[in-house]
Write an enzyme that holds these catalytic residues in place. Structure first.
Site, PDB file in Angstrom:
ATOM      1  N   HIS A  62     -95.667  31.691   4.299  1.00 20.36           N
ATOM      2  CA  HIS A  62     -94.282  31.920   3.870  1.00 20.36           C
ATOM      3  C   HIS A  62     -94.150  33.319   3.291  1.00 20.36           C
ATOM      4  O   HIS A  62     -95.138  33.992   3.007  1.00 20.36           O
ATOM      5  CB  HIS A  62     -93.834  30.854   2.872  1.00 20.36           C
ATOM      6  N   HIS A  64     -93.419  34.910   0.492  1.00 23.96           N
ATOM      7  CA  HIS A  64     -93.488  35.333  -0.905  1.00 23.96           C
ATOM      8  C   HIS A  64     -94.614  36.368  -0.990  1.00 23.96           C
ATOM      9  O   HIS A  64     -95.640  36.227  -0.317  1.00 23.96           O
ATOM     10  CB  HIS A  64     -93.747  34.146  -1.844  1.00 23.96           C
ATOM     11  N   ASP A  66     -97.006  37.201  -2.875  1.00 19.81           N
ATOM     12  CA  ASP A  66     -98.414  36.898  -3.168  1.00 19.81           C
ATOM     13  C   ASP A  66     -99.132  36.273  -1.975  1.00 19.81           C
ATOM     14  O   ASP A  66    -100.327  36.007  -2.044  1.00 19.81           O
ATOM     15  CB  ASP A  66     -98.532  36.012  -4.416  1.00 19.81           C
ATOM     16  N   HIS A  67     -98.408  36.050  -0.875  1.00 21.83           N
ATOM     17  CA  HIS A  67     -99.038  35.526   0.340  1.00 21.83           C
ATOM     18  C   HIS A  67     -99.011  36.526   1.492  1.00 21.83           C
ATOM     19  O   HIS A  67     -99.571  36.258   2.546  1.00 21.83           O
ATOM     20  CB  HIS A  67     -98.355  34.220   0.768  1.00 21.83           C
ATOM     21  N   HIS A 142     -91.140  23.984   0.012  1.00 22.27           N
ATOM     22  CA  HIS A 142     -91.179  25.050  -0.981  1.00 22.27           C
ATOM     23  C   HIS A 142     -89.762  25.607  -1.166  1.00 22.27           C
ATOM     24  O   HIS A 142     -88.805  25.114  -0.558  1.00 22.27           O
ATOM     25  CB  HIS A 142     -92.169  26.131  -0.511  1.00 22.27           C
ATOM     26  N   ASP A 212     -97.558  27.203  -0.095  1.00 25.91           N
ATOM     27  CA  ASP A 212     -97.164  26.552  -1.343  1.00 25.91           C
ATOM     28  C   ASP A 212     -96.292  25.341  -1.020  1.00 25.91           C
ATOM     29  O   ASP A 212     -95.482  25.417  -0.110  1.00 25.91           O
ATOM     30  CB  ASP A 212     -96.361  27.514  -2.197  1.00 25.91           C
ATOM     31  N   HIS A 270    -104.544  28.128  -6.171  1.00 27.84           N
ATOM     32  CA  HIS A 270    -103.198  28.676  -6.448  1.00 27.84           C
ATOM     33  C   HIS A 270    -102.782  28.365  -7.884  1.00 27.84           C
ATOM     34  O   HIS A 270    -101.611  28.104  -8.181  1.00 27.84           O
ATOM     35  CB  HIS A 270    -102.175  28.109  -5.445  1.00 27.84           C
TER      36      HIS A 270
END
Lengths: 310, 310
Positions: A62, A64, A66-67, A142, A212, A270
């Site tokens: 996805h 975001h 941090d990914h 999510h 997530d 995570h």
């Protein structure tokens, strides 16, 4: 016949000093796959002795940061390292726009091509296959569109039991036919089914990545009987409400998914940066599922090949 | 009255295991400035105890990934940490497009505003000033538009020598006038110039950042008499030709710039990943300039305040 996953990053959005944002590297028979690519992934790949140019497929769950923020540096470094072969990137359609925008500025001198594969599944679907592996994507729950990925080794060709060859004095032609799936018809008309004549030489292995996601009672069906399940556990039970509000899970919920899925082993990760002591994640997950470990940067989880004897 | 720079990253395009891509953090009187922002800068800021939300100004030299790919994660983390105040970013005009494109996807929920300041200087120009600092930009010589930055502490207000007050029996009104820059006219018409009556309480300090650049005989004029000069040294003399071809410098060339500029101290960094032993950079730079140190992640270079006695 390796089938292993190496954890490159386990933190959630706010990185800590000893944790990197999300990335997992998968080795299936010496083919390398990357799942998510948080900032610092290229350094973590190097630190864990993965050759960046040998990664041909990147799966992004996805959009975001941090990914995904590590993908920009990784793509440039692959070019500097002389990559020529196409790189396949899988993810939400907006990732294509993001990469297109980015490459306008930073990809002008790239010597390799990026092939983008949009992931837009409503249920579980095969999105990649080769001669030894299938990858299936499925929806997670999510705040933005998010996909889980299931990596399944293909079932191997069946072998004929040696003692069956002897028992029925099979000719070479019969052996070939049976190897290709045929049953055996005896002179008296009796049919010996292929499953009786043959066996699978080993059990195909599987790894599922679920991050997530809030707790969802659909996930365990998607990852039924998986050998190794990575499921996010951003919070502990104390912050269950916050987990639901932010589209995340608790360690206990991750444990429940593993139990309902009949997974063989669970890894949780995570973790929110608010936690200093991670043992509570382990304790709470174990309330639901015993065979659980905490994700840790640099840990490799190898799924052993179980060979069936003749 | 701190004036110091902390090296967050010193590697060139290909990061190594112990080196991060370029970023320097500057502390001027407890105001914090960031120069360049390679991947991993936010982790390096944290590791070196800088509070990310206290950085209000980021200066980007040029649009190569190893100098800018860390900005995406840093901007998101600032938002997660609750930043509300405007963030000022300085750089080439294309950086604005890059940030605009990026923020379409990842900045929707940002609680703070980014103010972009285009840097497009042909010579040395002031691009930022506050009550204690001036920042000047000047062109470097690289494969793409690239700017050096010179941080100069403002000259402090002059103090009146105590013995002058006694000698001329100065009234309060006269003291105020002289403090504001006036000369003193004696009864017999003699004029005592302000510079004789007053002194600067301390020498203003300066730091210059020159990366990435080929050797250029203009740079030493831009950074004349600087206290601390950071100049890139991607290669050693052996690869002088490659340095010129790729728009980089050798350590010896960096030393020459420091010598011609009459710098007090030189730091060299941005070493190519091909080198394992960095001592040759030091040796070669010293052929031109003695007071040189190698940049190292986590090193802080503090410029001492030299107070002048009354």
């Amino acid at each position: 016949m390796e089938f292993s996953v190496t954890i490159l990053g386990t933190s959630s959005a706010l990185p800590t000093l000893d944790r990197y944002p999300t990335a997992h590297a998968l080795n299936v028979h010496e083919r390398f796959f990357l799942i998510d690519c948080g900032e610092g992934t290229q350094a973590q790949l190097r630190r864990n002795h993965f050759k960046m140019v040998r990664i041909n497929h990147i799966f992004i769950t996805h959009l975001h940061g941090d990914h995904v923020f590590g993908i920009f540096g990784l793509l440039s470094t692959m070019n500097l390292l002389g990559r020529k072969s196409n790189l396949h990137i899988y993810g939400h359609r907006l990732l294509k726009s993001i990469l297109d925008d980015h490459l306008k500025y930073f990809g002008q001198d790239f010597q390799y091509k990026i092939e983008f594969h949009e992931v837009a599944v409503k249920s579980k679907e095969i999105i990649y296959e080769d001669d030894s592996l299938l990858v299936e994507a499925f929806p997670l729950k999510h705040r933005v569109s998010c996909f889980g990925y299931l990596f399944r080794e293909r079932a191997p060709h069946r072998n004929i039991h040696k003692w069956m060859i002897e028992k029925y004095k099979l000719s070479l032609a019969e052996v070939v036919r049976i190897r290709n799936g045929a049953d055996l018809t005896l002179e008296d008309g009796e049919v010996i089914p292929n499953e009786v004549l043959t066996y699978i030489p080993y059990e195909p292995r599987s790894y599922a990545f679920c991050s997530d996601t809030a707790y969802s009672n659909r996930i365990h069906e998607y990852v039924k009987d998986v050998d190794l399940l990575y499921h996010e556990a951003t919070f502990t039970e104390e912050l269950k409400k916050m987990a639901a509000q932010t589209g995340h899970s608790t360690a206990k919920q991750a444990g429940k998914i593993a139990r309902l899925a009949n997974a063989k082993k669970l890894i949780v990760g995570h973790f929110s940066s608010r936690y200093k002591d991670y043992s509570v994640f382990l304790r709470e997950a174990k309330e639901e599922f015993d065979n659980v470990e905490l994700a840790k940067e640099g840990s490799t989880f190898s799924i052993e090949l179980k060979r069936f004897k003749d």
